[in-house]
Design a protein around this motif. Structure first.
Motif, PDB file in Angstrom:
ATOM      1  N   ILE A   2       2.698   8.261 -12.928  1.00  0.00           N
ATOM      2  CA  ILE A   2       1.328   7.759 -13.085  1.00  0.00           C
ATOM      3  C   ILE A   2       0.344   8.922 -12.932  1.00  0.00           C
ATOM      4  CG2 ILE A   2       1.812   5.394 -12.331  1.00  0.00           C
ATOM      5  CD1 ILE A   2       0.823   6.173  -9.528  1.00  0.00           C
ATOM      6  N   PRO A   3      -0.808   8.867 -13.632  1.00  0.00           N
ATOM      7  CA  PRO A   3      -1.807   9.934 -13.515  1.00  0.00           C
ATOM      8  C   PRO A   3      -2.803   9.696 -12.391  1.00  0.00           C
ATOM      9  CG  PRO A   3      -2.423   8.458 -15.292  1.00  0.00           C
ATOM     10  CD  PRO A   3      -1.124   7.945 -14.747  1.00  0.00           C
ATOM     11  N   ARG A   4      -2.954   8.439 -11.972  1.00  0.00           N
ATOM     12  CA  ARG A   4      -3.946   8.094 -10.964  1.00  0.00           C
ATOM     13  C   ARG A   4      -3.315   7.234  -9.880  1.00  0.00           C
ATOM     14  NH1 ARG A   4      -9.069   8.758 -13.040  1.00  0.00           N
ATOM     15  NH2 ARG A   4      -9.128   9.224 -15.275  1.00  0.00           N
ATOM     16  N   LEU A   5      -3.693   7.479  -8.645  1.00  0.00           N
ATOM     17  CA  LEU A   5      -3.174   6.673  -7.550  1.00  0.00           C
ATOM     18  C   LEU A   5      -3.552   5.204  -7.712  1.00  0.00           C
ATOM     19  CD1 LEU A   5      -1.707   6.403  -4.859  1.00  0.00           C
ATOM     20  CD2 LEU A   5      -3.814   7.157  -3.709  1.00  0.00           C
ATOM     21  N   GLN A   6      -4.680   4.935  -8.368  1.00  0.00           N
ATOM     22  CA  GLN A   6      -5.095   3.543  -8.553  1.00  0.00           C
ATOM     23  C   GLN A   6      -4.028   2.730  -9.297  1.00  0.00           C
ATOM     24  OE1 GLN A   6      -8.692   3.466 -10.875  1.00  0.00           O
ATOM     25  NE2 GLN A   6      -7.594   3.634 -12.818  1.00  0.00           N
ATOM     26  N   ASP A   7      -3.206   3.383 -10.109  1.00  0.00           N
ATOM     27  CA  ASP A   7      -2.184   2.664 -10.845  1.00  0.00           C
ATOM     28  C   ASP A   7      -1.183   1.998  -9.900  1.00  0.00           C
ATOM     29  OD1 ASP A   7      -3.364   3.497 -13.223  1.00  0.00           O
ATOM     30  OD2 ASP A   7      -2.112   5.289 -13.357  1.00  0.00           O
ATOM     31  N   ALA A   8      -0.896   2.643  -8.779  1.00  0.00           N
ATOM     32  CA  ALA A   8       0.023   2.051  -7.797  1.00  0.00           C
ATOM     33  C   ALA A   8      -0.633   0.880  -7.071  1.00  0.00           C
ATOM     34  CB  ALA A   8       0.481   3.108  -6.803  1.00  0.00           C
ATOM     35  N   TYR A   9      -1.933   1.000  -6.810  1.00  0.00           N
ATOM     36  CA  TYR A   9      -2.666  -0.098  -6.172  1.00  0.00           C
ATOM     37  C   TYR A   9      -2.722  -1.302  -7.117  1.00  0.00           C
ATOM     38  CZ  TYR A   9      -4.468   2.647  -2.191  1.00  0.00           C
ATOM     39  OH  TYR A   9      -4.594   3.371  -1.029  1.00  0.00           O
ATOM     40  N   PHE A  10      -3.057  -1.036  -8.379  1.00  0.00           N
ATOM     41  CA  PHE A  10      -3.202  -2.140  -9.336  1.00  0.00           C
ATOM     42  C   PHE A  10      -1.856  -2.751  -9.705  1.00  0.00           C
ATOM     43  CE2 PHE A  10      -7.353  -0.082 -11.048  1.00  0.00           C
ATOM     44  CZ  PHE A  10      -8.031  -0.552  -9.924  1.00  0.00           C
ATOM     45  N   ALA A  11      -0.771  -1.987  -9.546  1.00  0.00           N
ATOM     46  CA  ALA A  11       0.556  -2.539  -9.814  1.00  0.00           C
ATOM     47  C   ALA A  11       0.877  -3.668  -8.848  1.00  0.00           C
ATOM     48  CB  ALA A  11       1.614  -1.443  -9.719  1.00  0.00           C
ATOM     49  N   ARG A  12       0.324  -3.570  -7.658  1.00  0.00           N
ATOM     50  CA  ARG A  12       0.550  -4.629  -6.669  1.00  0.00           C
ATOM     51  C   ARG A  12      -0.592  -5.630  -6.631  1.00  0.00           C
ATOM     52  NH1 ARG A  12       1.661  -4.221  -0.158  1.00  0.00           N
ATOM     53  NH2 ARG A  12       2.167  -6.439   0.089  1.00  0.00           N
ATOM     54  N   TYR A  13      -1.809  -5.127  -6.729  1.00  0.00           N
ATOM     55  CA  TYR A  13      -3.001  -5.979  -6.685  1.00  0.00           C
ATOM     56  C   TYR A  13      -3.860  -5.674  -7.912  1.00  0.00           C
ATOM     57  CZ  TYR A  13      -1.735  -6.261  -1.693  1.00  0.00           C
ATOM     58  OH  TYR A  13      -1.068  -6.440  -0.495  1.00  0.00           O
ATOM     59  N   PRO A  14      -3.678  -6.410  -9.002  1.00  0.00           N
ATOM     60  CA  PRO A  14      -4.409  -6.093 -10.247  1.00  0.00           C
ATOM     61  C   PRO A  14      -5.921  -6.077 -10.087  1.00  0.00           C
ATOM     62  CG  PRO A  14      -2.619  -7.604 -10.699  1.00  0.00           C
ATOM     63  CD  PRO A  14      -2.695  -7.493  -9.204  1.00  0.00           C
ATOM     64  N   ASP A  15      -6.432  -6.824  -9.131  1.00  0.00           N
ATOM     65  CA  ASP A  15      -7.886  -6.862  -8.914  1.00  0.00           C
ATOM     66  C   ASP A  15      -8.256  -6.232  -7.583  1.00  0.00           C
ATOM     67  OD1 ASP A  15      -8.366  -8.303 -11.341  1.00  0.00           O
ATOM     68  OD2 ASP A  15      -7.684 -10.132 -10.334  1.00  0.00           O
ATOM     69  N   TYR A  16      -7.514  -5.216  -7.162  1.00  0.00           N
ATOM     70  CA  TYR A  16      -7.769  -4.608  -5.845  1.00  0.00           C
ATOM     71  C   TYR A  16      -9.230  -4.178  -5.740  1.00  0.00           C
ATOM     72  CZ  TYR A  16      -7.068  -1.848  -1.621  1.00  0.00           C
ATOM     73  OH  TYR A  16      -7.144  -1.355  -0.339  1.00  0.00           O
ATOM     74  N   PRO A  17      -9.972  -4.706  -4.738  1.00  0.00           N
ATOM     75  CA  PRO A  17     -11.418  -4.511  -4.721  1.00  0.00           C
ATOM     76  C   PRO A  17     -11.910  -3.352  -3.855  1.00  0.00           C
ATOM     77  CG  PRO A  17     -10.833  -6.193  -3.137  1.00  0.00           C
ATOM     78  CD  PRO A  17      -9.535  -5.712  -3.754  1.00  0.00           C
ATOM     79  N   ARG A  18     -11.016  -2.721  -3.111  1.00  0.00           N
ATOM     80  CA  ARG A  18     -11.473  -1.736  -2.132  1.00  0.00           C
ATOM     81  C   ARG A  18     -11.222  -0.323  -2.645  1.00  0.00           C
ATOM     82  NH1 ARG A  18     -12.339  -5.680   1.514  1.00  0.00           N
ATOM     83  NH2 ARG A  18     -13.651  -4.263   2.709  1.00  0.00           N
ATOM     84  N   GLY A  19     -11.415   0.646  -1.752  1.00  0.00           N
ATOM     85  CA  GLY A  19     -11.254   2.030  -2.138  1.00  0.00           C
ATOM     86  C   GLY A  19      -9.808   2.408  -2.397  1.00  0.00           C
ATOM     87  N   ILE A  20      -9.599   3.298  -3.360  1.00  0.00           N
ATOM     88  CA  ILE A  20      -8.271   3.839  -3.670  1.00  0.00           C
ATOM     89  C   ILE A  20      -8.085   5.063  -2.783  1.00  0.00           C
ATOM     90  CG2 ILE A  20      -6.743   4.682  -5.477  1.00  0.00           C
ATOM     91  CD1 ILE A  20      -7.710   1.776  -5.861  1.00  0.00           C
ATOM     92  N   THR A  21      -7.519   4.850  -1.615  1.00  0.00           N
ATOM     93  CA  THR A  21      -7.517   5.893  -0.591  1.00  0.00           C
ATOM     94  C   THR A  21      -6.157   6.552  -0.420  1.00  0.00           C
ATOM     95  OG1 THR A  21      -7.048   4.261   1.138  1.00  0.00           O
ATOM     96  CG2 THR A  21      -9.367   4.746   0.690  1.00  0.00           C
ATOM     97  N   VAL A  22      -6.194   7.787   0.079  1.00  0.00           N
ATOM     98  CA  VAL A  22      -5.013   8.473   0.588  1.00  0.00           C
ATOM     99  C   VAL A  22      -5.181   8.560   2.111  1.00  0.00           C
ATOM    100  CG1 VAL A  22      -4.501   9.820  -1.469  1.00  0.00           C
ATOM    101  CG2 VAL A  22      -6.116  10.740   0.194  1.00  0.00           C
ATOM    102  N   PRO A  23      -4.039   8.559   2.831  1.00  0.00           N
ATOM    103  CA  PRO A  23      -2.662   8.481   2.345  1.00  0.00           C
ATOM    104  C   PRO A  23      -2.289   7.062   1.946  1.00  0.00           C
ATOM    105  CG  PRO A  23      -2.669   8.401   4.733  1.00  0.00           C
ATOM    106  CD  PRO A  23      -4.110   8.626   4.314  1.00  0.00           C
ATOM    107  N   ALA A  24      -1.288   6.980   1.096  1.00  0.00           N
ATOM    108  CA  ALA A  24      -0.724   5.693   0.710  1.00  0.00           C
ATOM    109  C   ALA A  24       0.782   5.869   0.581  1.00  0.00           C
ATOM    110  CB  ALA A  24      -1.311   5.209  -0.607  1.00  0.00           C
ATOM    111  N   ILE A  25       1.511   4.818   0.893  1.00  0.00           N
ATOM    112  CA  ILE A  25       2.962   4.823   0.677  1.00  0.00           C
ATOM    113  C   ILE A  25       3.258   3.865  -0.461  1.00  0.00           C
ATOM    114  CG2 ILE A  25       5.222   4.304   1.647  1.00  0.00           C
ATOM    115  CD1 ILE A  25       4.246   5.196   4.344  1.00  0.00           C
TER     116      ILE A  25
END
Length: 344
Positions: free
Chosen positions: A103-126
């Motif tokens: 993936i090119p953006r960390l947001q892709d991992a967030y949206f893969a789990r929560y398509p409408d994730y409303p908060r910040g795309i933060t690091v660190p993330a597992i």
């Protein structure tokens, strides 16, 4: 996007006129545990830690992962120090794509789990490697779980960073450090009023003075050995003169002008796991380029001279055993070494 994202990933406006900075601390609270009670069991090779050397919260995970020897169990993806309005990006990798998650953006991992994730795309993330879904971004709990839940995968000689008998005192100390120091510099830097800035400034330096007094008679925050508390304080101190003193107007005194804290910070920096995960160039690039309403020109300062971090600190006179009954981690693996330019 949440306030945490404003402070650490550059989303939207940072300074709201007349307002105090408030960090959004609502994180994805799932935990990866030894018993897998939350549905995410500890398992070697299953997860990828996504971090950024620029970010103090992510820097904590890099230090703890290295001290405990979790490199083989938990792979590492590193975002670059700057990013756009949407997300942290993998611009350090060939083609700007994480080689494992694809993936090119960390947001892709967030949206893969929560398509409408409303908060910040933060690091660190597992992120779970097989599904590409984010598991957690709760940075406070993450490193504690590395110490308490991932024990079966620790290296031989891993230090005890969260000693059971000290946890109540440690938790209270780490909370005050978080409020007044770790987050306190942000409250000063992103203050939208003189009153909010003054309050944050005074609380920050009052707490630093208190910590200096504490460390005048003990080598580390909890005594003779390094703990999670030292990791949490270090990542703010490492950024103090390079960023917070000028960029965030935390300018009563530089770290180098606070003798006890400066010696303590150098002691940690020269300990395997701390300085070898610190990249001053990326740190400065992140804050000075991304925070355009604080630094409209985006000019990155050339100073300060970072060679002073390698000067003698004299803290050995206080005794102590940095790793307790454990041992230092082995040399950092070549694939995860900090670019020498980032140490200059």
């Amino acid at each position: 996007m949440g306030d945490d994202q404003r402070g650490d990933a550059g989303q939207g406006t940072y300074v709201e006129e007349g307002a105090a900075f408030t960090r959004d601390e609502n994180y994805i609270s799932d935990r990866i545990t030894a018993d897998g009670a939350s549905g995410w069991p500890v398992e070697a090779g299953r997860y990828r830690l996504v971090a950024a050397r620029a970010c103090p919260w992510a820097n904590r995970t890099l230090i703890v992962r290295r001290l405990l020897g979790l490199e083989d169990a938990l792979s590492l993806g590193l975002c670059g120090p700057t990013h756009d309005q949407r997300s942290w990006t993998f611009d350090l990798d060939p083609g700007g794509v994480d080689p494992v998650l694809k993936i090119p953006r960390l947001q892709d991992a967030y949206f893969a789990r929560y398509p409408d994730y409303p908060r910040g795309i933060t690091v660190p993330a597992i992120v779970e490697e097989s599904s590409g879904k984010v598991v957690t971004n709760d940075f406070k709990q993450m490193t504690l779980d590395f110490s308490t839940q991932w024990t079966a995968l620790h290296r031989d000689g891993a230090p005890e960073l969260y000693p059971e008998g000290m946890r109540d005192e440690m938790d209270a100390l780490m909370q005050t450090i978080h409020v007044d120091v770790n987050n306190g510099v942000y409250k000063a830097g992103f203050a939208g009023s003189q009153e909010a800035y003054d309050a944050a400034f005074l609380a920050l330096f009052a707490r630093l003075d208190e910590l200096s007094e504490r460390l005048s008679t003990r080598r580390f925050l909890m005594g003779d050995t390094i703990t999670e508390a030292d990791v949490r304080l270090f990542t703010t101190l490492a950024r103090f003169d390079a960023v917070y003193h000028g960029h965030f107007k935390c300018n009563r005194t530089k770290l180098t002008e606070m003798p006890v804290l400066w010696a303590y910070a150098r002691d940690l920096f020269q300990t395997p796991g701390f300085g070898d995960t610190t990249d001053f160039r990326q740190i400065k690039q992140h804050y000075y380029i991304v925070h355009r309403d604080v630094n409209p020109t985006g000019i990155v300062p050339l100073g300060p001279d970072t060679s002073v971090w390698l000067t003698p600190h004299g803290r050995e006179e206080l005794g102590g055993r940095p790793f307790g009954d454990g041992t230092p981690p082995p040399p950092v693996r070549e694939s995860e070494a900090v670019d020498p330019a980032g140490r200059a």
